[in-house]
Write an enzyme that holds these catalytic residues in place. Structure first.
Site, short mmCIF file in Angstrom:
data_model
loop_
_atom_site.label_atom_id
_atom_site.label_comp_id
_atom_site.label_asym_id
_atom_site.label_seq_id
_atom_site.Cartn_x
_atom_site.Cartn_y
_atom_site.Cartn_z
N GLU A 133 29.30 53.78 150.00
CA GLU A 133 30.69 53.75 149.55
C GLU A 133 31.60 54.06 150.73
O GLU A 133 31.84 55.21 151.05
CB GLU A 133 30.89 54.76 148.43
N HIS A 192 31.60 50.21 144.58
CA HIS A 192 30.43 51.01 144.22
C HIS A 192 29.20 50.14 143.93
O HIS A 192 28.48 50.37 142.95
CB HIS A 192 30.79 51.86 143.00
N HIS A 207 35.86 59.52 140.51
CA HIS A 207 36.11 58.07 140.58
C HIS A 207 37.36 57.62 139.79
O HIS A 207 37.30 56.65 139.03
CB HIS A 207 34.87 57.31 140.13
N ASP A 211 23.66 62.35 148.53
CA ASP A 211 24.91 62.04 147.82
C ASP A 211 26.03 62.66 148.66
O ASP A 211 26.75 63.53 148.19
CB ASP A 211 24.86 62.62 146.40
N ARG A 271 35.02 62.80 144.21
CA ARG A 271 35.51 63.89 143.37
C ARG A 271 36.79 64.50 143.91
O ARG A 271 36.94 64.65 145.13
CB ARG A 271 34.44 64.96 143.25
#
Ligand code: FUC
Length: 348
Positions: free
Chosen positions: A313, A180, A106, A251, A81
């Site tokens: 990632e 991803h 993204h 996350d 982000r």
């Protein structure tokens, strides 16, 4: 060593989508699309020699175009982000698409995951490679500078998949790419990832707010974020910690230790599949599919649900351009953007 290519459909604007399958001499393979540089499947053996798929992907192109949550995609220009969908370089403010709660996620509306890349295949004695190139125009998705991006996927006879990223710009810009892929080592998604093991070589992780925007850095010690010893993904995910609540699970960026050891590893005990991740990047964002839409039918007879897979990632720190806790990642015309990640598939 072989590369086979087949038609995988057409985009809404009529561009042909091709699927390239890279085979090594162990009958293992990796399929990659020219659309988004998407890894469609990774076929590797379990301890009994059964070759099965260890990533999430769709059977048809249409599903990628309509509803893919970045399955296997190349993400860019900037992964993760960008807060408030804007950033500043040398006093100029650049505004981006606010595609995620007022933030940019993204790369924006049509990031590198949704464009057609130019692809060239190379077959060598012990490895097969795909070279992907994309020219991102000055101002594309709001980012300054024409960016010439190259990504090389190499798959070899040790069942290692390497990704090399590089980029050149003609104006100062920001670049932070990743892949991803959603991994599930059980093979064809037999068990969810809460029952699989994870190691992340990080003493520190990034704190996030409820919009998954970085707000600081903390020690993993004594928290659910301590993956320095390999542990089940599910062992602490339901702990009563604010950071787990903010993101609905994992996350978060983990700040990788610069100690020469592997960056991360994943293990499924029943199948014996073990994956090592090595990167030259500063961080890995570990996403445990907290928000995965349930019930989507996937390739290899998988069906999506919460925690069906996990993403590792590898990248530079998220939202670095806007966050005081991280050094900015501005790419100047005299520099070359470079990043490298290797996924090694083994048996234990
Ligand atoms: C990861 C997460 C995001 C988002 C996306 C699809 O990169 O960081 O929260 O859900 O995947």
């Amino acid at each position: 060593m072989e590369i086979k290519s087949t038609n995988f459909g057409f985009t809404k604007s009529g561009e042909e989508v091709t699927k390239y399958t890279l085979y090594n001499d162990n009958d293992c393979s990796v399929s990659i699309l020219n659309y988004g540089g998407i890894i469609n499947n990774i076929m590797v053996p379990d301890k009994d020699g059964n070759i099965e798929n260890v990533v999430l992907g769709f059977d048809t192109f249409k599903e990628y175009e309509e509803k893919s949550p970045f399955f296997g995609s190349l993400v860019g220009r900037v992964a993760g982000r960008i807060s408030n969908a804007s950033f500043e370089i040398d006093g100029t403010t650049y505004n981006l698409a606010a595609n995620n709660n007022g933030n940019t996620l993204h790369g924006g509306l049509k990031g590198f995951d949704k464009v057609i890349w130019n692809v060239t295949g190379i077959v060598k004695k012990d490895s097969v490679s795909l070279y992907l190139n994309y020219i991102s125009e000055d101002g594309e998705e709001g980012f300054p500078g024409t960016l010439d991006v190259n990504v090389t996927y190499t798959f070899n006879n040790n069942n290692e998949l390497e990704i090399y990223y590089s980029g050149k710009t003609d104006k100062k810009t920001i670049v932070n790419m990743t892949n991803h892929s959603y991994f599930n080592l059980s093979g064809n998604g037999k068990r969810d990832v809460l029952e699989q093991y994870l190691h992340i070589n990080a003493d520190k992780y990034g704190l996030v707010d409820t919009e998954i925007i970085p707000i600081g850095v903390a020690d993993v010690d004594g928290t659910a974020f301590d993956f320095r010893e390999i542990k089940l993904v599910g062992s602490d995910i339901k702990n009563d910690e604010v950071q787990l609540k903010n993101a609905g699970g994992y996350d978060h960026p983990f700040m990788l230790n610069d100690d020469g050891n592997i960056s991360a590893a994943m293990y499924d005990e029943k199948s014996g599949r073990y994956m090592e991740v090595v990167t030259d990047q500063k961080a890995v964002v570990f996403y445990a599919c907290n928000q995965m839409e349930a019930g989507m039918k996937l390739a290899s007879n998988m069906v999506t649900k919460k925690h069906i897979a996990l993403c590792l990632e590898t990248q530079y720190y998220p939202d670095a351009i806007n966050q005081d806790c991280f050094d900015s990642n501005i790419l100047s015309p005299e520099d070359t953007y470079k990043a490298y990640t290797k996924y090694s598939f083994k048996i234990k």
